[in-house]
Design an enzyme around this catalytic site. Structure first.
Site, PDB file in Angstrom:
ATOM      1  N   TYR A  42      -1.022  -2.657  -8.907  1.00  0.00           N
ATOM      2  CA  TYR A  42      -2.072  -1.993  -9.217  1.00  0.00           C
ATOM      3  C   TYR A  42      -1.308  -0.296  -8.351  1.00  0.00           C
ATOM      4  CZ  TYR A  42      -5.537   0.964  -5.884  1.00  0.00           C
ATOM      5  OH  TYR A  42      -6.113   1.081  -5.764  1.00  0.00           O
ATOM      6  N   ASP A  43       0.011  -0.783  -6.915  1.00  0.00           N
ATOM      7  CA  ASP A  43       0.758  -0.024  -6.551  1.00  0.00           C
ATOM      8  C   ASP A  43       1.240   0.784  -7.632  1.00  0.00           C
ATOM      9  OD1 ASP A  43      -0.361  -0.958  -4.460  1.00  0.00           O
ATOM     10  OD2 ASP A  43       1.472  -2.306  -3.726  1.00  0.00           O
ATOM     11  N   LEU A  89      -3.120   3.791   3.964  1.00  0.00           N
ATOM     12  CA  LEU A  89      -2.226   4.632   5.177  1.00  0.00           C
ATOM     13  C   LEU A  89      -0.712   5.467   3.779  1.00  0.00           C
ATOM     14  CD1 LEU A  89      -1.295   2.026   7.567  1.00  0.00           C
ATOM     15  CD2 LEU A  89      -1.221   3.955   8.409  1.00  0.00           C
ATOM     16  N   GLU A 126       4.482  -1.559  14.026  1.00  0.00           N
ATOM     17  CA  GLU A 126       3.072  -3.133  13.993  1.00  0.00           C
ATOM     18  C   GLU A 126       3.348  -3.654  12.657  1.00  0.00           C
ATOM     19  OE1 GLU A 126      -0.495  -1.542  14.091  1.00  0.00           O
ATOM     20  OE2 GLU A 126      -0.379   0.377  15.782  1.00  0.00           O
ATOM     21  N   LYS A 128       1.467  -5.111   9.214  1.00  0.00           N
ATOM     22  CA  LYS A 128       1.008  -4.588   8.370  1.00  0.00           C
ATOM     23  C   LYS A 128       0.197  -5.640   7.955  1.00  0.00           C
ATOM     24  CE  LYS A 128      -0.594  -1.603   4.434  1.00  0.00           C
ATOM     25  NZ  LYS A 128      -1.317  -2.399   4.202  1.00  0.00           N
ATOM     26  N   GLU A 185      -7.684  -5.378  12.262  1.00  0.00           N
ATOM     27  CA  GLU A 185      -8.276  -5.942  10.993  1.00  0.00           C
ATOM     28  C   GLU A 185      -8.406  -7.302  10.952  1.00  0.00           C
ATOM     29  OE1 GLU A 185      -6.564  -4.336   8.235  1.00  0.00           O
ATOM     30  OE2 GLU A 185      -5.738  -5.884   6.539  1.00  0.00           O
TER      31      GLU A 185
HETATM   32  P1  NAD Z   1      -3.337  -0.236   2.315  1.00  0.00           P
HETATM   33  O1  NAD Z   1      -3.235  -1.275   2.599  1.00  0.00           O
HETATM   34  O2  NAD Z   1      -2.215   0.428   2.019  1.00  0.00           O
HETATM   35  O3  NAD Z   1      -2.682   0.513   3.696  1.00  0.00           O
HETATM   36  C1  NAD Z   1      -3.735   0.656   4.747  1.00  0.00           C
HETATM   37  C2  NAD Z   1      -5.333  -0.462   5.638  1.00  0.00           C
HETATM   38  O4  NAD Z   1      -3.499  -1.107   6.127  1.00  0.00           O
HETATM   39  C3  NAD Z   1      -6.363  -0.141   6.380  1.00  0.00           C
HETATM   40  O5  NAD Z   1      -7.066   0.237   5.826  1.00  0.00           O
HETATM   41  C4  NAD Z   1      -6.069  -1.449   7.216  1.00  0.00           C
HETATM   42  O6  NAD Z   1      -6.614  -2.448   6.433  1.00  0.00           O
HETATM   43  C5  NAD Z   1      -4.399  -1.890   6.851  1.00  0.00           C
HETATM   44  N1  NAD Z   1      -3.570  -2.312   8.191  1.00  0.00           N
HETATM   45  C6  NAD Z   1      -3.023  -3.365   8.550  1.00  0.00           C
HETATM   46  N2  NAD Z   1      -2.461  -3.353  10.019  1.00  0.00           N
HETATM   47  C7  NAD Z   1      -2.783  -2.329   9.555  1.00  0.00           C
HETATM   48  C8  NAD Z   1      -2.046  -1.812  11.419  1.00  0.00           C
HETATM   49  N3  NAD Z   1      -0.971  -2.447  12.263  1.00  0.00           N
HETATM   50  N4  NAD Z   1      -2.027  -0.393  11.731  1.00  0.00           N
HETATM   51  C9  NAD Z   1      -2.976   0.506  10.664  1.00  0.00           C
HETATM   52  N5  NAD Z   1      -3.748   0.159   9.892  1.00  0.00           N
HETATM   53  C10 NAD Z   1      -2.802  -1.525   8.795  1.00  0.00           C
HETATM   54  O7  NAD Z   1      -4.688   0.456   2.298  1.00  0.00           O
HETATM   55  P2  NAD Z   1      -5.389   0.475   1.097  1.00  0.00           P
HETATM   56  O8  NAD Z   1      -5.689   1.653   1.016  1.00  0.00           O
HETATM   57  O9  NAD Z   1      -6.621  -0.451   1.131  1.00  0.00           O
HETATM   58  O10 NAD Z   1      -4.370  -0.072  -0.015  1.00  0.00           O
HETATM   59  C11 NAD Z   1      -3.901   0.243  -1.519  1.00  0.00           C
HETATM   60  C12 NAD Z   1      -3.635  -1.156  -1.295  1.00  0.00           C
HETATM   61  O11 NAD Z   1      -4.349  -2.643  -1.581  1.00  0.00           O
HETATM   62  C13 NAD Z   1      -2.368  -1.026  -2.246  1.00  0.00           C
HETATM   63  O12 NAD Z   1      -1.546  -0.472  -1.635  1.00  0.00           O
HETATM   64  C14 NAD Z   1      -3.016  -2.417  -2.658  1.00  0.00           C
HETATM   65  O13 NAD Z   1      -2.027  -3.338  -2.673  1.00  0.00           O
HETATM   66  C15 NAD Z   1      -3.625  -3.279  -2.503  1.00  0.00           C
HETATM   67  N6  NAD Z   1      -5.219  -3.017  -3.925  1.00  0.00           N
HETATM   68  C16 NAD Z   1      -4.984  -4.146  -4.640  1.00  0.00           C
HETATM   69  C17 NAD Z   1      -6.134  -3.822  -6.245  1.00  0.00           C
HETATM   70  C18 NAD Z   1      -5.248  -4.790  -6.689  1.00  0.00           C
HETATM   71  O14 NAD Z   1      -5.993  -4.832  -7.902  1.00  0.00           O
HETATM   72  N7  NAD Z   1      -4.715  -5.737  -6.310  1.00  0.00           N
HETATM   73  C19 NAD Z   1      -7.005  -3.187  -5.927  1.00  0.00           C
HETATM   74  C20 NAD Z   1      -6.483  -2.096  -4.666  1.00  0.00           C
HETATM   75  C21 NAD Z   1      -6.425  -2.299  -3.698  1.00  0.00           C
END
Ligand code: NAD
Length: 364
Positions: A42-43, A89, A126, A128, A185
């Site tokens: 995805y990334d 983020l 922090e 993630k 979270e």
């Molecule tokens: P993200 O995971 O890249 O970053 C934002 C999220 O991080 C926040 O909403 C929060 O939930 C989380 N987070 C965890 N610890 C945190 C902390 N200490 N401080 C602040 N936030 C924290 O967010 P996103 O926009 O939901 O991301 C997309 C990511 O999700 C992608 O990089 C991918 O890895 C995954 N994704 C995967 C698929 C798939 O089909 N596999 C689809 C969509 C998204």
């Protein structure tokens, strides 16, 4: 390969195809809690889209997944409009991206006069946590509403489900403000995930791909009795709306230390001190692993240290998060479309995610 055929077509066509593909993954991941590709895959799609949009800025639209957060909430839940939007983020995968982030932040703060010409930026670091973002709304110290992030503006009302999570206080300790939105979270520890999947298997029910999807699937249940049977945990890492701070004359609420700069509406002037304040109110904070560091070297040191202990943590993380610690500095840095400029997610290499997905594919 797919990307060879993409480079052969026009940028418009490639962008449209990538957007459609990413949107469908977003739906499966955020709405159905059932991703069909690994996060690394995805990334990679997302990075390809960002590269194309950077090369052709005239093709960027407000609807592009690069400009938006998550996916629209499911209508089956009541909807909640976030008083303060819940953002995503910015991502970094390489040390180089982190150096660039630190340079951009530090240059901005120096020109704004918030840092001396030789001073380095302090960052609050922090883990993630790989779960799902939740906003908890407390009024006069009582939990009144809980919502998923949804598309960042509007989330799903999951209040009854959230109330079943034992570590989330229904009532805050001490002197709480009139309104406090806590952001954090919801996640499932690995041992609980294994137990759940084993029980699901024995009952012939759905096997979850990973703890993140198990947490999301368990929380986004229309029947809170199901959520109550799942072991979910919560860590707070930020806040949304805060107002009506308790008065000081009763001694419940401590003034910021003399000489520290206070932002108008918050009781503390650094991210770290705000989290400590949330902890004092009874909210679970990841105190063990949160750390204040200085400059890019501090960031990379934290990343390396956490990388070593990652496998021994009881829960999944997909990286670390760096946040400019001083709140006035965060304010100066501001936001881009879908993320703050004062924070960065530094991701770990994602081999594990792929393996997990493959393992499940073999099992079913
Ligand atoms: P993200 O995971 O890249 O970053 C934002 C999220 O991080 C926040 O909403 C929060 O939930 C989380 N987070 C965890 N610890 C945190 C902390 N200490 N401080 C602040 N936030 C924290 O967010 P996103 O926009 O939901 O991301 C997309 C990511 O999700 C992608 O990089 C991918 O890895 C995954 N994704 C995967 C698929 C798939 O089909 N596999 C689809 C969509 C998204």
């Amino acid at each position: 390969t797919a990307s060879d055929s993409r480079t052969a077509s026009s940028p418009q066509a490639s962008i449209a195809r990538l957007r459609a593909e990413i949107e469908s993954h977003n739906f499966r991941y955020y709405v159905q809690d059932e991703p069909s590709v690994s996060d690394a895959e995805y990334d990679a799609l997302m990075r390809e889209l960002i590269a194309l949009e950077t090369a052709h800025p005239e093709l960027v639209t407000a609807e592009s997944p690069t400009q938006r957060v998550g996916a629209a909430p499911l209508a089956a839940f009541g909807s909640v409009t976030h008083a303060v939007p819940m953002l995503s983020l910015g991502n970094a995968f390489e040390a180089e991206d982190v150096l660039e982030f630190d340079k951009r932040v530090t240059d901005t703060l120096r020109s704004a006069g918030l840092l001396g010409p030789e001073d380095e930026t302090d960052y609050f670091c922090e883990l993630k946590l790989d779960g799902l973002a939740i906003s908890l709304r407390y009024e006069k110290g009582l939990l009144v509403q809980a919502a998923t992030r949804g598309d960042g503006q509007t989330g799903e009302d999951v209040t009854s489900n959230i109330r079943t999570i034992k570590s989330i206080p229904l009532k805050l300790k001490g002197a709480a403000p009139d309104v406090l939105e806590v952001r954090g979270e919801v996640l499932m520890f690995r041992a609980d995930f294994d137990r759940l999947n084993q029980a699901q298997g024995e009952r012939g029910e759905k096997i979850f791909v990973n703890p993140r999807n198990a947490a999301a699937g368990s929380l986004r249940q229309l029947d809170p009795r199901i959520t109550a049977q799942r072991s979910l945990r919560f860590f707070a890492y930020s806040w949304g709306e805060v107002h009506g701070l308790p008065r000081t004359q009763h001694g419940e609420y401590e003034e910021p230390a003399p000489g520290t700069r206070q932002t108008s509406t918050l009781p503390r002037d650094t991210h770290g001190a705000m989290l400590a304040w949330l902890g004092d109110l009874g909210l679970p904070i990841n105190v063990k692993h949160n750390r204040l560091v200085r400059g890019a070297a501090g960031l990379l040191g934290f990343y390396e240290e956490v990388g070593k202990l990652r496998a021994s943590l009881p829960y999944d993380i997909d990286g670390v998060v760096y946040k400019v610690d001083a709140l006035p500095a965060q304010k100066v840095l501001g936001f881009v479309a879908r993320a703050p400029r004062f924070a960065l997610a530094h991701k770990f290499p994602a081999e594990e995610a792929t393996t997990e997905l493959l393992d499940i594919e073999v099992q079913v």
